[in-house]
Design a protein around this motif. Structure first.
Motif, PDB file in Angstrom:
ATOM      1  N   ASP A   1      -2.225   0.003   6.724  1.00 28.43           N
ATOM      2  CA  ASP A   1      -2.510  -0.983   5.675  1.00 28.43           C
ATOM      3  C   ASP A   1      -1.329  -1.908   5.412  1.00 28.43           C
ATOM      4  O   ASP A   1      -1.503  -3.121   5.251  1.00 28.43           O
ATOM      5  CB  ASP A   1      -2.908  -0.269   4.380  1.00 28.43           C
TER       6      ASP A   1
ATOM      7  N   PRO B   1      -5.552  -5.307   3.274  1.00 31.83           N
ATOM      8  CA  PRO B   1      -6.432  -4.165   3.072  1.00 31.83           C
ATOM      9  C   PRO B   1      -6.903  -4.060   1.634  1.00 31.83           C
ATOM     10  O   PRO B   1      -6.295  -4.610   0.718  1.00 31.83           O
ATOM     11  CB  PRO B   1      -5.553  -2.974   3.472  1.00 31.83           C
TER      12      PRO B   1
ATOM     13  N   PRO C   1       0.833  -1.211   0.000  1.00 28.48           N
ATOM     14  CA  PRO C   1       0.000   0.000   0.000  1.00 28.48           C
ATOM     15  C   PRO C   1       0.868   1.263   0.000  1.00 28.48           C
ATOM     16  O   PRO C   1       1.813   1.378   0.792  1.00 28.48           O
ATOM     17  CB  PRO C   1      -0.800  -0.127   1.309  1.00 28.48           C
TER      18      PRO C   1
END
Length: 496
Positions: A328, A475, A314
């Motif tokens: 994340d 995530p 991420p």
């Protein structure tokens, strides 16, 4: 770089029994001579880097699976000098991903780490034997260049990845331009696809004209120099970003894996690939022989193409650089540590709701005991340009029982993530402190005590508490960008 060679010898006296045995084995020798002799040649060309540079401050070996760091080096030294791009002999990390092979040896995921990511590089060993001071909020690919040698510093990159992820890296492999080019030729080319024609200026933006066409629109097979040009291409496709290029590189590796598996994973088909690649491959000592490389490759033969995934950590833009998004990223690393796939499944097929706790009840990955700082003294330093941040953190730390000895401004105000520096004997206390800050990292220091250096992540999200990211699923920032090795090479052609 050092090489290993396996050599056998027989110095005993001749005998009828021995002559009979040799005669009986002659047919077998003829059958395997091509593979056996070639394998000895491969064994002698495998380069290894020294394990002396691997940090002694490593994450525990707690993952059920295996983690392999793959680094693409863009050094122009030696055989790489004529393969395009850039100048200079200092080894640089052009691309890197962490491959997690799950414990069932039927699933795998490769997590790309952008080269421009702002990370903390821990202490690393220089060629002369001395160790560097830790670096904060610097580009990820700078780790490979520590020491400024032609072969690069794979141990430093490994240290940085372990520091970033909290995962122990079991093996590290470095492949340079020459090795990549030879590998794609040995496999007979790799199928790729392009959304439109690509010209010379797309590969070399400094050209005054667009030049000749180097790639045609649509599906095609590339190898050697053309394969290298394809994965280096950035400006003529998608949004022109390095993130877009990462997506294209993921699609290329997926297509390469599909091509190799279509030919069968066995010693006979792997030999020419290994022979091509190892001439320009550097590995850690744990993979420094042909037998070990073969064993590792064969251990993945049962991984289905659809269960081989590619994702990117991420991220978001931080000016001209890339910031790794927390919590994340921590959730992704926690999922890998728990050997759970990016869709939240255990490799045995059980989802989060089916996993019971010690008494058979569904476990709650987010549940964690409140952090208690009783008996822990810390100094708090503001590593950002946000005024009053150290005082704010100190107040919250005191509310949890920590003793705050001082608040101050750090020497650098460019920290992205919060760093917990700890002196000798304070690792456990530092880990407890790190749980208080989302996305915090710990790093050993020669200075006594514990120092909290606040990063901009704390300024954006000053809510503190147990740092226990969910390991039930990656995530949405990750799961929404997953690519499987069985994907159509013409799918998602914008690549960013």
């Amino acid at each position: 770089m050092t090489g290993n060679r396996t050599v056998g010898a027989d110095g005993g006296r001749g005998s009828r029994l021995r002559r009979t045995a040799v005669s009986g084995l002659s047919l077998l020798v003829l059958l395997v001579a091509g593979i056996g002799w070639g394998w000895l040649q491969v064994n002698g060309s495998i380069g290894t880097f020294s394990a002396d540079g691997i940090s002694g401050d490593r994450p525990p070996d707690s993952s059920k699976g295996q983690n392999v760091l793959v680094i693409g080096s863009d050094s122009r030294a030696g055989e790489n000098s004529g393969l395009g791009g850039g100048t200079g002999a200092v080894g640089r990390s052009d691309t890197a991903f962490l491959l997690h092979v799950y414990g069932d040896h039927r699933h795998a995921v490769a997590v790309s780490i952008p080269r421009d990511s702002l990370v903390d590089i821990p202490a690393c060993k220089l060629p002369g034997g001395e160790w560097t001071a830790p670096q904060h909020a610097v580009m990820f690919n700078g780790a490979f260049s520590v020491g400024e040698t032609a072969e690069g510093n794979p141990a430093c990159t490994q240290n940085t990845v372990e520091h970033l992820t909290g995962l122990r890296v079991d093996h590290t492999v470095v492949v340079d331009f020459a090795g990549f080019s030879a590998l794609t030729s040995a496999v007979g080319g790799v199928p790729v696809c392009l959304p439109h024609d690509i010209h010379q200026r797309d590969l070399s933006p400094e050209r005054p004209t667009r030049g000749a066409r180097i790639f045609a629109k649509g599906p095609q097979t590339v190898s050697g120099q053309r394969a290298l040009d394809y994965v280096r291409l950035r400006h003529g496709i998608g949004d022109g970003s390095d993130i877009g290029r990462i997506k294209r590189q993921q699609a290329f590796v997926a297509s390469l894996i599909k091509k190799v598996k279509s030919q069968g994973l066995n010693p006979g088909t792997l030999l020419p690939l290994a022979d091509a690649a190892t001439e320009a491959m550097t590995v850690d000592p744990g993979l420094g022989s042909a037998d070990r490389l073969l064993s590792f490759a064969m251990s993945m033969k049962n991984i289905d193409l659809h269960d081989t995934k590619f994702v990117t950590v991420p991220w978001r833009y931080e000016g001209a650089r890339v910031a790794i998004v927390e919590p994340d990223a921590d959730a992704l690393w926690a999922a890998l540590k728990a050997d759970r796939t990016v869709d939240g499944q255990d490799v045995d097929g059980k989802g989060p709701a089916q996993r019971g706790g010690a008494e058979g009840r569904p476990s709650s990955p987010r549940a964690a005991a409140p952090v208690s700082g009783t008996g822990i003294a810390v100094a708090v330093h503001n590593g950002t340009g946000v005024a009053g941040l150290a005082a704010r953190a100190a107040e919250q730390l005191r509310s949890r029982g920590f003793t705050v000895t001082t608040t101050a401004t750090a020497s650098n105000q460019d920290h992205v993530s919060t760093v917990i520096e700890f002196g000798p004997g304070l690792r456990d206390a530092a880990e407890t402190t790190a749980r208080f800050f989302t996305g915090a990292r710990t790093t050993a220091s020669t200075t006594a005590g514990i120092r909290v250096v606040l990063g901009s992540s704390f300024a954006r999200n000053p809510v503190v508490g147990p740092r226990t990211p969910t390991a039930s699923a990656a995530p949405s920032a990750v799961s929404g960008g997953v690519r499987s090795a069985d994907a159509d090479p013409c799918a998602d052609l914008s690549y960013g």
